[in-house]
Design a protein around this motif. Structure first.
Motif, PDB file in Angstrom:
ATOM      1  N   THR A 192      62.102  70.228  53.451  1.00  0.00           N
ATOM      2  CA  THR A 192      62.031  68.851  52.956  1.00  0.00           C
ATOM      3  C   THR A 192      62.401  67.856  54.051  1.00  0.00           C
ATOM      4  OG1 THR A 192      62.584  69.584  50.720  1.00  0.00           O
ATOM      5  CG2 THR A 192      62.898  67.251  51.215  1.00  0.00           C
ATOM      6  N   ASP A 221      52.930  55.465  44.572  1.00  0.00           N
ATOM      7  CA  ASP A 221      53.914  54.929  43.644  1.00  0.00           C
ATOM      8  C   ASP A 221      53.614  53.462  43.352  1.00  0.00           C
ATOM      9  OD1 ASP A 221      56.080  54.300  42.111  1.00  0.00           O
ATOM     10  OD2 ASP A 221      57.601  54.838  43.597  1.00  0.00           O
ATOM     11  N   LYS A 225      54.658  58.683  48.964  1.00  0.00           N
ATOM     12  CA  LYS A 225      55.239  57.823  47.927  1.00  0.00           C
ATOM     13  C   LYS A 225      54.733  56.392  48.065  1.00  0.00           C
ATOM     14  CE  LYS A 225      59.655  56.519  45.817  1.00  0.00           C
ATOM     15  NZ  LYS A 225      59.385  55.077  45.719  1.00  0.00           N
ATOM     16  N   LEU A 271      53.956  62.707  42.362  1.00  0.00           N
ATOM     17  CA  LEU A 271      55.314  62.732  42.911  1.00  0.00           C
ATOM     18  C   LEU A 271      56.178  63.783  42.209  1.00  0.00           C
ATOM     19  CD1 LEU A 271      55.965  58.889  43.257  1.00  0.00           C
ATOM     20  CD2 LEU A 271      55.451  60.503  45.087  1.00  0.00           C
ATOM     21  N   HIS A 272      56.010  63.898  40.897  1.00  0.00           N
ATOM     22  CA  HIS A 272      56.773  64.879  40.124  1.00  0.00           C
ATOM     23  C   HIS A 272      56.400  66.300  40.525  1.00  0.00           C
ATOM     24  CE1 HIS A 272      59.013  66.451  36.697  1.00  0.00           C
ATOM     25  NE2 HIS A 272      57.970  67.207  36.406  1.00  0.00           N
ATOM     26  N   ILE A 273      55.107  66.554  40.682  1.00  0.00           N
ATOM     27  CA  ILE A 273      54.641  67.889  41.063  1.00  0.00           C
ATOM     28  C   ILE A 273      55.136  68.251  42.468  1.00  0.00           C
ATOM     29  CG2 ILE A 273      52.573  69.240  41.644  1.00  0.00           C
ATOM     30  CD1 ILE A 273      51.154  67.671  39.361  1.00  0.00           C
ATOM     31  N   GLU A 323      52.683  59.005  39.324  1.00  0.00           N
ATOM     32  CA  GLU A 323      53.970  59.576  38.939  1.00  0.00           C
ATOM     33  C   GLU A 323      53.880  61.095  38.839  1.00  0.00           C
ATOM     34  OE1 GLU A 323      54.988  57.631  35.322  1.00  0.00           O
ATOM     35  OE2 GLU A 323      55.326  55.681  36.258  1.00  0.00           O
ATOM     36  N   ALA A 324      52.749  61.598  38.321  1.00  0.00           N
ATOM     37  CA  ALA A 324      52.565  63.046  38.195  1.00  0.00           C
ATOM     38  C   ALA A 324      52.520  63.720  39.563  1.00  0.00           C
ATOM     39  CB  ALA A 324      51.277  63.344  37.419  1.00  0.00           C
ATOM     40  N   LYS A 382      57.813  67.194  43.914  1.00  0.00           N
ATOM     41  CA  LYS A 382      59.247  67.459  43.839  1.00  0.00           C
ATOM     42  C   LYS A 382      59.505  68.856  43.253  1.00  0.00           C
ATOM     43  CE  LYS A 382      61.535  63.830  42.822  1.00  0.00           C
ATOM     44  NZ  LYS A 382      62.166  62.696  42.090  1.00  0.00           N
ATOM     45  N   GLU A 383      58.731  69.229  42.240  1.00  0.00           N
ATOM     46  CA  GLU A 383      58.896  70.536  41.605  1.00  0.00           C
ATOM     47  C   GLU A 383      58.495  71.683  42.523  1.00  0.00           C
ATOM     48  OE1 GLU A 383      58.574  70.262  36.772  1.00  0.00           O
ATOM     49  OE2 GLU A 383      56.772  70.747  37.915  1.00  0.00           O
ATOM     50  N   GLU A 384      57.432  71.473  43.312  1.00  0.00           N
ATOM     51  CA  GLU A 384      56.874  72.554  44.111  1.00  0.00           C
ATOM     52  C   GLU A 384      57.566  72.756  45.453  1.00  0.00           C
ATOM     53  OE1 GLU A 384      54.634  74.772  43.202  1.00  0.00           O
ATOM     54  OE2 GLU A 384      54.577  73.844  41.210  1.00  0.00           O
TER      55      GLU A 384
END
Length: 347
Positions: free
Chosen positions: A267, A282, A278, A250-252, A247-248, A254-256
């Motif tokens: 993207t 995931d 993913k 995927l989150h990173i 999860e981290a 998305k943020e970067e």
């Protein structure tokens, strides 16, 4: 059963997003995987959810009464609620009306219900929950067991886990000769507590297991091992940490990713790569964990499972059915004979 199609009993009332997401995943599985699903739960709630979907073949609804809540102690909850959805789903397998059970509800209750209603396979002292995790090697996974069924283990339990894991890895994951490791704090065979040292010796002496030694925490996702065994306490911590890492990541990502027009273009170009990332990290893409060692196919999904995860859980159950995992684990000369020798040595 009159049909050759796999029939999957789904606990429609189990999980944080039941029944809406459970039903949605079940319908997709029925359409795309060619299975027949039996939705177990409150008929009124399930029917209301089904009305939100268009399907050419509506699944059968099997009525149940209540569910085991997360705060309830599994055994007492199962006894107080004999017609709870997980009990009814397990009974369908016991009565040969279904080939497998999928549940995103109380995992302890699912395991207890499977033991009480289906029983253990001959020669298996304790069932194990097996989780498939991605590795750094493309298209290669590692099977970790146990990840929560047994917090305290004996060496012979871990030996049985290794045998069951090897069979699953070979016939479902397609590994010719699964390499087995024992999760430990060092590579040397003298490392670890008494359980680790004694288990290392048993695995080393078992000619039916391709045991290649201890696996440290940093080795788990390298792809060096196909199966890694450990007790359920350590395995559950490892599994949940691995899920959090996924999860981290995927989150990173998305943020970067850059914002604005340039970000949208970038993207779009990276979309196929991001989709593959993913799929690899995931936990929802893996669907759930197989409970190995009970006399029936049982897939335990994450409590937060949504439709994609339920779909993948049904796919996992179908693969276990198609590849005759139960029959292979039970087959002579593998589990039963080895377990008998182990039992004589330790009991």
């Amino acid at each position: 059963m009159g049909s050759t199609r796999a029939r999957i009993a789904i606990d429609a009332m189990g999980g944080d997003h039941a029944p809406a997401e459970i039903v949605a995943g079940a319908l997709r599985a029925q359409e795309e995987l060619g299975v027949e699903v039996l939705l177990v739960g409150d008929p009124h709630q399930i029917e209301a959810t089904l009305k939100q979907h268009t399907s050419s073949h509506l699944p059968q609804i099997v009525p149940s009464e209540g569910t085991i809540e997360m705060h309830e102690e599994p055994l007492s909850g199962l006894k107080r609620k004999p017609k709870a959805s997980i009990n009814v789903a397990m009974d369908l397998v016991k009565q040969k009306q279904a080939d497998a059970v999928v549940s995103a509800g109380h995992s302890g209750a699912a395991m207890a219900s499977a033991l009480l209603r289906l029983g253990r396979l001959r020669g298996i002292d304790r069932p194990a929950i097996g989780a498939v995790l991605p590795t750094m090697v493309a298209s290669k996974s590692v099977l970790i067991l146990d990840v929560g069924a047994n917090v305290d283990c004996r060496p012979k339990f871990l030996e049985q886990f290794a045998l069951m894991g090897s069979i699953y890895s070979q016939y479902v994951l397609g590994v010719d000769e699964p390499k087995v490791g024992l999760l430990n704090i060092g590579e040397e065979e003298c490392k670890g507590n008494e359980l680790a040292i004694r288990t290392h010796q048993k695995l080393q002496e078992n000619s039916q297991i391709s045991f290649i030694g201890n696996a440290e925490g940093r080795d788990v996702l390298t792809g060096r091992f196909d199966v890694i065994v450990c007790d359920g306490f350590v395995g559950n911590v490892l599994l949940k940490f691995a899920e959090a890492v996924g999860e981290a990541v995927l989150h990173i990502l998305k943020e970067e990713l850059p914002q604005g027009l340039h970000g949208q273009i970038g993207t779009a170009l990276l979309k196929p790569n991001l989709k593959r990332i993913k799929q690899r990290v995931d936990h929802a893409e893996h669907g759930g964990c197989l409970l190995l060692g009970v006399a029936g196919i049982c897939v335990i999904s994450h409590g937060s499972s949504q439709a994609p995860s339920i779909f993948n859980a049904v796919r996992l159950a179908k693969e276990a059915i198609d590849n005759q995992v139960l029959e292979r684990i039970q087959s002579q000369g593998r589990i039963s004979q080895q377990s008998a020798v182990s039992g004589q040595e330790e009991e």
